[in-house]
Every structure is written in structure tokens, then in C-alpha cells.
Design a protein around this motif. Structure first.
Motif, PDB file in Angstrom:
ATOM      1  N   ASP A   1     -33.771   5.766  41.118  1.00 15.72           N
ATOM      2  CA  ASP A   1     -33.021   4.601  41.633  1.00 15.72           C
ATOM      3  C   ASP A   1     -33.971   3.738  42.452  1.00 15.72           C
ATOM      4  O   ASP A   1     -34.448   4.145  43.509  1.00 15.72           O
ATOM      5  CB  ASP A   1     -31.848   5.082  42.495  1.00 15.72           C
ATOM      6  N   LYS A   2     -34.209   2.531  41.982  1.00 17.25           N
ATOM      7  CA  LYS A   2     -35.168   1.656  42.668  1.00 17.25           C
ATOM      8  C   LYS A   2     -34.651   1.200  44.036  1.00 17.25           C
ATOM      9  O   LYS A   2     -35.425   0.704  44.857  1.00 17.25           O
ATOM     10  CB  LYS A   2     -35.497   0.445  41.800  1.00 17.25           C
ATOM     11  N   HIS A   3     -33.357   1.379  44.270  1.00 15.80           N
ATOM     12  CA  HIS A   3     -32.790   0.948  45.553  1.00 15.80           C
ATOM     13  C   HIS A   3     -32.770   2.084  46.586  1.00 15.80           C
ATOM     14  O   HIS A   3     -32.293   1.885  47.710  1.00 15.80           O
ATOM     15  CB  HIS A   3     -31.371   0.411  45.358  1.00 15.80           C
ATOM     16  N   LYS A   4     -33.278   3.244  46.201  1.00 16.21           N
ATOM     17  CA  LYS A   4     -33.470   4.383  47.116  1.00 16.21           C
ATOM     18  C   LYS A   4     -32.176   4.799  47.821  1.00 16.21           C
ATOM     19  O   LYS A   4     -32.168   5.135  49.006  1.00 16.21           O
ATOM     20  CB  LYS A   4     -34.544   4.038  48.158  1.00 16.21           C
ATOM     21  N   ARG A   5     -31.095   4.807  47.076  1.00 13.59           N
ATOM     22  CA  ARG A   5     -29.809   5.180  47.659  1.00 13.59           C
ATOM     23  C   ARG A   5     -29.608   6.690  47.704  1.00 13.59           C
ATOM     24  O   ARG A   5     -28.758   7.182  48.468  1.00 13.59           O
ATOM     25  CB  ARG A   5     -28.665   4.533  46.869  1.00 13.59           C
TER      26      ARG A   5
END
Length: 830
Positions: free
Chosen positions: A291-295
Motif C-alpha cells: 500500500d503506497k499510502h502506508k495505512r
């Protein structure tokens, strides 16, 4: 005459529901809500002089243009092409997918069926009552509330899984209040976001609490529901709110470059335990999510349980001092495996500020219990515990669903804001207790808050030897604190640990109610209400056209709640609920009428006109308050009975006296009929019918009297017939006098409405209608609380009134008496 809010909503629903036919409510709502939307924007912005109106209504695309298509065989296609499409083209915040297809034969039928259905649907919204071009006050959510009302009903009718577009407004209000947004901490740049916004109700409740214009942004996976949200924003006067369609988890739309945009406030009611949330994500060999949004740095949620996926998205979109609240199923509090690890990380982060457990069966599409998870990044490192509230028992039944009452909402919010422990309801639970191996970061509320009711345990020794257990009387300590000497006058020591009454059980209630301390208590409660009534009378009389009803009820209800917090034994929230129930029943409608038209104009009676019913026959749509000849009238603001009570008491007393006379004459005739019935009865020859339907007519009496003439052998019958005839004549004459008096009274009442002054109208509405009603209910509440003491004391006394030795003695006595009777009859009892 201004339309009442409740009448507007209910008539809209009834009319629309009648036209629905066999269409699923989840589909039909799209047509109805569009009609409400196009009607509103046409009225409000169709003739706008603004250089840049929030909504542009192209020429030929207004509601009136659509109404002109009624009866046209191509009405469905023309609405699509000449109304909806130009509206979408002229307003970039709208999309064609926001609106349904008005030419769909599968939903609307074909040919004349479709033409007729659309024509009737348009006619519902063509009502003069729905003209909001001029009389919509600032911040008056009558249209937005109507939209919410219809959505709630459609959600109720839509069944499992199809009603998730709507979050119950009561829950939305709690969320908006617990996140802490208010006019004091809101500025022009304040932002609020809902990643699963549904129809937008949660965002709008946050905006309402803010009390100012703030930035609203929301994303919704379902394209049609996103359209509902956009319309909802416009109807609530938030046309600048940005709502986009798309999957929040896989393709979040609100970004700052490549990073997720962050917000001051985040609210959400995501789909419970979304089993398809992970579709579109890829996993590495260790099971971690890319996940590129690092959630998902704390770990990957289970592939078939999406609750923590949404929660982690919310945390990632909160600013460093951001606040958030999310509705989640109770399972997130205690489920194991991957979710246990995520829960532990959440607790250790300090972001989890509070958990509010809600009653079951509140939400549409599911009956499982849920909770509100409150998050706060500000001062997270200093947080040393989690505030827990178990509000699962506070609700009322509403059809097949449960619903939070006004008192439940207020109690939850008050408790949360105070942060103080409340036995059986709320606790600040320290992290050490949560992390203890016995709990192992399990957040199940039942581990920390005991909501069970104390068991009413029978005392064996009291049943054997008599007496009232002292512990049961000690449990009434709240009463004894208020009435310290009452206990000593009711009870005396019997033996260690047990008491006896000082008077017979039958005299307990009177002994309590006549006690000086009890009278002082009830007088204090009455005085508290009287003081509130005085303040409220002044506040209500000051209410004027253009004022805000919601501000009025907030002022007087908060005053009532605070006043009764000082009254012992009475639950102030129960008292508050009585006022809020009356607000929903009448006060709300009345105040909106006054705000729109004024006190005097609002009180004027309206004539009720016959309308065609479902069978096409003319019928009265409502009974009316009073009748003049063949005409019926009613005043929505001031019922005729209040006019009579204040201005025509003597005339009403005369009518009441006639009613007494009529009842006496009817009773006398009934007795004569009963005496004269039967084969040998003196009235047998004139009685018609059988059983309860027996009667004597004037015609039959005259005929029989003529038949028997002056025959001396019939003298007794003649006397009975003439006596009955005299009674019937007196009854008929009295009824005529009563009708004449009644007609004269209603003529005077009708004329008096026309001469009412504003002060008189205020007295009738505020004092005679509103405050008298509320006083009656609050007085009953105090009396109910007071009665609880005598009921409990009498119950305990009766429970232990007959100890075992007395029972055995009575059994022996009865057995001896039976044996004596048997012996006298020559029988033996062995």
C-alpha cells in the motif's frame, strides 16, 4: 397557512409509497429524492439574482418545465434529455449517474402506465405547500430534514444490505458531538471528511455542530448513493461540499500529491465486516499488504474482515491533532488473530480515546450491536486509559428497529464530555488493566462495565420467621437521605437484621405520602418546575416570525435538564424526555408555523375540504375540530377545546348539563324498556328487534296507543306507553336544545378566532397548550417516582407477611375444619 413539518413529511411518504407499486424501495427512492431535489433547487435558485448561484438552473430544466411534460407520451425520455442532462451539463458538481433513468420500463412500466405514474409523482411535488422559494428561513432544514425523513423510511423499507446508505440521525448526532467540533474551535479552514459517506448525513451533522461554513469532503463506493449525498448537501445548503464516487481503500480520491489528504475531523460508518475489502490489494509472501499510502504499517487486517482496514485508513487521514469517530461492529473489540495484534497496536498508540457501546438493531441492513470508536491524536502520548460507555440498554422500539431517544443521546454525550465514572454505565479504564494478562488487550465492554441489574433475592430466614430483611431497606438509601425520619416512622427493629412495619400494609402508601419530608420533596420538585415554567413562558412568548425553532427547543430543554439535575430521586433525563417527546408531537410543528406566519395568522382556522380517496370517492381527509353547518374547520395551532375552556366555559357548562340530562333520560328509557319487555310486558307490543338491539320507535308507540284507545282493560299498558312516550319527547327536546347550544358555541368560537390578539394567542398556545401539557407529564413522572417507594415497601412487606409457622398453623386449622365437615357427612380423612 404554513404547512406543518410532520404533515409535510408524512404526506410525502404516504403519497410516494402509494405510487411505488411493486418497485423495490431501494430503487424507488432515487426517483422520489430527485423530485424533491429538483423542486427545491428550482424554487431556491430558479430566479436567483446571484451572479454566481450555487446551482445553475438552465432554461427549460426547472421543475415547472418538468411539470409541463405531464401527460406527454414521451415524458420519461424528455425528463432525461431536457431536464436532467442540461442540469448536469451546467453544474460540474453533479453527474448524470447521480440521477435515475426516467425512461426505464423495468422500473416505471411502459406506455400509459409510465406516463400516469410519473404524472402523479410530479403532482405530489406540485403542491403549494412545497413552494420554498420565499419562506425558507436561514438555517431552517425543513427541506433537508424532509430528505432525511424520506431516506430513513426508504432505508427501513429496503431490507437487509440495501439500507446501509443511511446512518440513523441519532447516531450521527452523537458522533458529531463527541469529536468536539463547535463554533468556538472552528475556523474558515476547518476540514471534515467521511471516507464512506453514504448519503452524507454524518458529514452534515458535523457541519451543523460546527455552526460555520467548513470544508466537507466525502467518498462513496456506490455511484447512485454518492449522487444522493451530493443532493443532500445541496438541500442542506452546502453546495460546495465535495462528494466523489470510488473505492476509498483501493482508490482514495482525496490526495495531496501522492499522499493521503489529512483532516481536522474524520467520521465514518463503513460497511460492517466488509468481506471484499481486500479485492484490488496485493500481498507479499509474508502476508503484508502493498500500500503506497502506508495505512497498514501495524499489520494487515484479515482478508474477509474489513473493519480494521477502514479504521487504519481513518487514522492515516487524521492530522497530527485530528479527531475522529467511527461506527464499527462490536467484534473489533475482542476478535483474535490479526485483529488482536492491530487492536494492541491501536491501544499502545494512545489514539483510542473512547468506546461507546450502542444498543443492538439500530442500523439498517443489520441487527448486530455496534460501537462508536473515538480517536484523538492530540496528546495521545500522555493518554493513560480509555473511557468506556456501555449505552446498550438505552433505546425505544420503533417498528422492527430500535431507536435512540433524545435522553439517550444527551446522556451519552454528557457522560463522554464529563469523563467521570458512572456505575453500570461508564468507566475510565487504565491501560494497565487493559494490558493485564487476564484481559490481554481485549476491549469487550462487559469486562470493564457491569450493566446487570441487582438481583432481588428472597431471604429464606424471613420466609421462615417473618420480618423484612434490613439489607432490602438499606438498599433504599437514596430515599432515606432525602427523608431521614421517614424510615424510623415506617419500620422498627424485630430481631437482628430484620425489621417490621409500624402500621398495616394498607396504610403504608398514605403514611409515606402524608409524611412531612415526603411532601417537602414533592413540593420542591413542583417548585423547580414552576420556576422553569416561568422562564420558559417568557422565552416562548418572545419567539417571533423568522426565529429558529431549533434554537428555542435547545434553550428551554437544556434549562429543564439542568433544573432537574438538582432534584433528588428524579432522573433529569426522564423529565427531559417528556419535553422532547412533546416537541416531536406538537411543539415542533407549532413553532415552525409561528416562525413562518406569526401567532395570530398561525392560529386562524383552516377549512377542511373533501378529497377523493383511494376509491375515487369524496371523503373527509381529517375529522376537523368543529363543524359549522356542513363545513368543517380546524386550527393546527390552537385547538378549539382551548378556545372553549378560556372564553366559553359557561356555554360549555350548559352543554355539559344537557349531556347529563340526556344520559339520565336515556337511562330512564332503558330501564322502562327492560321492565316492559317479555311476553307479558306492558311494552311488548311496541318493542322491535332482539337482545341488545331492542328498541321502541315513535311510530310504533303512536300506532299502539291509537289501537288500544281508551279501553279500560288496557289502562296499565296505556299508562306505560304514555310514560315511555313522554320520556322520548323529553329526550328529543333536550337533544335539540343541546344541538342548538352546540351550534351557537361553535359559531362563537369561530368568530372569536377572528378577533384573537397576539397576546391572547400566546397565552392559549404557550400557557394553555404547551406548558400545561408538559406540566402534566412532568407531574406524572414525579408521582411515578414517588410511588416507587411505597410500591417497594409494600411489596417487601407482603412477600414476608406470612412466615412458614403461620402457614403451617393456617394449614392445620383448615385441615381440622375439613375433617369436621367430612365427619359430619359420615366420611373419614386418613
Amino acid at each position: 397557512m404554513a404547512v406543518k413539518k410532520s404533515d409535510l413529511y408524512s404526506s410525502l411518504w404516504a403519497s410516494c409509497d402509494e405510487l411505488r407499486g411493486g418497485m423495490d424501495a431501494s430503487q424507488y427512492k432515487d426517483y422520489v429524492l430527485f423530485m424533491l431535489f429538483i423542486k427545491y433547487v428550482s424554487d431556491k435558485y430558479g430566479d436567483s439574482d446571484d451572479l454566481e448561484p450555487p446551482i445553475i438552473i438552465p432554461k427549460g430544466a426547472s421543475f415547472s418545465d418538468m411539470a409541463a411534460l405531464t401527460g406527454n407520451p414521451n415524458i420519461g425520455d424528455l425528463i432525461n434529455t431536457q431536464v436532467i442532462q442540461p442540469l448536469v451539463d451546467a453544474n460540474e458538481m453533479l453527474a448524470r449517474t447521480d440521477f435515475p433513468d426516467f425512461n426505464d420500463p423495468n422500473k416505471l412500466g411502459e406506455g400509459n402506465d409510465r406516463v400516469d405514474r410519473l404524472g402523479r409523482l410530479i403532482s405530489i411535488f406540485s403542491s403549494p405547500d412545497l413552494n420554498f422559494a420565499k419562506n425558507r428561513a436561514d438555517h431552517d432544514d425543513i427541506l433537508g430534514d424532509a430528505y432525511e425523513y424520506l431516506m430513513r423510511h426508504f432505508a427501513t423499507e429496503s431490507g437487509k444490505s440495501k439500507g446501509q446508505f443511511y446512518t440513523p440521525s441519532e447516531v450521527s448526532r452523537i458522533i458529531a458531538k463527541v469529536i468536539g467540533i463547535s463554533p468556538k474551535n472552528t475556523v474558515a479552514g476547518t476540514t471534515a471528511y467521511d471516507p464512506t459517506c453514504g448519503s452524507g448525513s454524518l458529514l452534515l451533522k458535523v457541519a451543523a455542530e460546527a455552526g460555520k461554513r467548513i470544508t466537507l469532503e466525502g467518498q462513496e463506493k456506490d455511484v447512485t448513493t454518492a449522487g444522493l449525498a451530493r443532493m443532500n448537501m445541496i438541500l442542506h445548503d452546502f453546495p460546495t461540499a465535495k462528494i466523489v464516487a470510488g473505492n476509498t481503500l483501493t482508490t482514495p480520491k482525496f490526495l495531496e500529491g501522492e499522499r493521503l489528504r489529512t483532516y481536522d475531523y474524520v467520521v465514518a460508518n463503513p460497511p460492517f465486516s466488509d468481506k471484499a475489502w481486500s479485492t484490488g490489494f496485493s500481498y507479499d509472501e509474508k502476508g503484508a499488504i502493498t500500500d503506497k499510502h502506508k495505512r497498514f504499517e501495524w499489520g494487515a487486517p484479515p482478508k474477509k474482515q474489513g473493519d480494521y482496514a477502514y479504521l487504519l485508513h481513518i487514522i492515516r487521514t487524521m492530522k497530527s491533532s485530528g479527531k475522529a469517530a467511527c461506527i464499527l461492529p462490536h467484534g473489533v473489540l475482542f476478535r483474535g488473530n490479526a485483529e488482536a495484534d492491530l487492536r494492541e497496536a491501536l491501544i499502545k498508540s494512545g489514539y483510542l480515546k473512547a468506546i461507546i457501546g450502542l444498543p443492538p438493531n439500530l442500523f439498517f441492513g443489520t441487527g448486530i450491536p455496534a460501537c462508536i470508536v473515538v480517536l484523538d491524536k492530540e496528546n495521545a502520548t500522555a493518554r493513560r486509559g480509555i473511557f468506556m460507555i456501555d449505552a446498550s440498554k438505552g433505546f425505544r422500539k420503533d417498528g422492527a428497529k430500535n431507536r435512540l431517544r433524545e435522553q439517550d443521546i444527551h446522556r451519552i454525550v454528557d457522560t463522554y464530555r464529563k469523563g467521570a465514572d458512572a456505575p453500570g454505565y461508564a468507566r475510565m479504564v487504565p491501560f494497565d488493566e487493559i494490558a493485564d494478562p487476564r484481559n490481554a488487550f481485549n476491549l469487550n465492554l462487559a469486562r470493564y462495565i457491569d450493566t446487570s441489574e441487582p438481583e432481588d433475592i428472597h431471604d429464606i430466614d424471613a420466609h421462615l420467621q417473618g420480618g423484612i430483611p434490613k439489607r432490602d431497606i438499606d438498599a433504599l438509601e437514596g430515599w432515606w437521605k432525602v427523608m431521614p425520619s421517614l424510615r424510623g416512622e415506617l419500620f422498627e427493629d424485630l430481631r437482628p437484621g430484620y425489621l417490621s412495619l409500624t402500621r398495616p400494609i394498607a396504610e403504608v402508601k398514605a403514611g409515606i405520602e402524608e409524611h412531612e419530608e415526603f411532601r417537602t420533596f414533592t413540593a420542591a420538585a413542583a417548585g423547580t418546575f414552576a420556576a422553569w415554567r416561568g422562564r420558559t413562558d417568557a422565552a416562548c412568548r418572545a419567539f417571533a416570525p423568522g426565529d429558529q425553532p431549533k434554537e428555542l427547543i435547545e434553550t428551554i430543554s437544556e434549562d429543564l435538564l439542568e433544573a432537574f439535575r438538582k432534584v433528588p430521586l428524579v432522573d433529569p433525563y426522564d423529565v427531559y424526555q417528556h419535553l422532547m417527546d412533546y416537541w416531536a408531537e406538537a411543539l415542533q410543528d407549532d413553532s415552525y408555523v409561528i416562525a413562518a406566519t406569526g401567532w395570530v395568522a398561525g392560529a386562524k382556522p383552516r377549512e377542511i375540504v373533501k378529497r377523493k380517496n383511494k376509491d375515487g370517492k369524496l371523503a373527509w381527509p381529517e375529522p376537523g375540530d368543529y363543524v359549522l353547518g356542513r363545513r368543517r374547520f380546524t386550527s393546527d395551532l390552537i385547538p378549539a377545546r382551548l378556545m372553549v375552556a378560556r372564553f366559553f366555559a359557561a356555554e360549555q357548562a350548559e352543554i355539559d348539563a344537557f349531556d347529563v340530562q340526556i344520559a339520565e333520560l336515556e337511562q330512564d328509557l332503558a330501564e322502562k324498556l327492560e321492565e316492559g319487555a317479555g311476553e307479558d310486558g306492558l311494552l311488548a307490543e311496541v318493542i322491535e328487534g332482539e337482545g341488545d338491539k331492542q328498541k321502541i320507535t315513535v311510530k310504533a308507540l303512536k300506532a299502539r296507543l291509537k289501537e288500544i284507545g281508551r279501553d279500560p282493560d288496557m289502562a296499565d299498558e296505556r299508562e306505560a306507553l304514555e310514560a315511555y312516550q313522554k320520556g322520548m319527547t323529553a329526550l328529543d327536546a333536550t337533544k335539540k336544545k343541546r344541538k342548538a347550544a352546540d351550534d351557537a358555541l361553535w359559531k362563537m368560537v369561530h368568530d372569536r378566532y377572528g378577533t384573537l390578539t397576539e397576546d391572547e394567542a400566546k397565552t392559549l398556545v404557550v400557557a394553555d397548550k404547551w406548558l400545561d401539557t408538559i406540566e402534566g407529564r412532568v407531574t406524572d413522572e414525579v408521582a411515578h417516582v414517588a410511588q416507587a417507594l411505597s410500591t417497594r415497601v409494600k411489596g417487601l412487606a407482603e412477600r414476608y407477611a406470612m412466615p412458614l409457622p403461620k402457614l403451617e398453623e393456617e394449614v392445620d386449622l383448615l385441615a381440622a375444619r375439613v375433617a369436621t365437615h367430612l365427619k359430619a357427612m359420615g366420611a373419614a380423612w386418613t
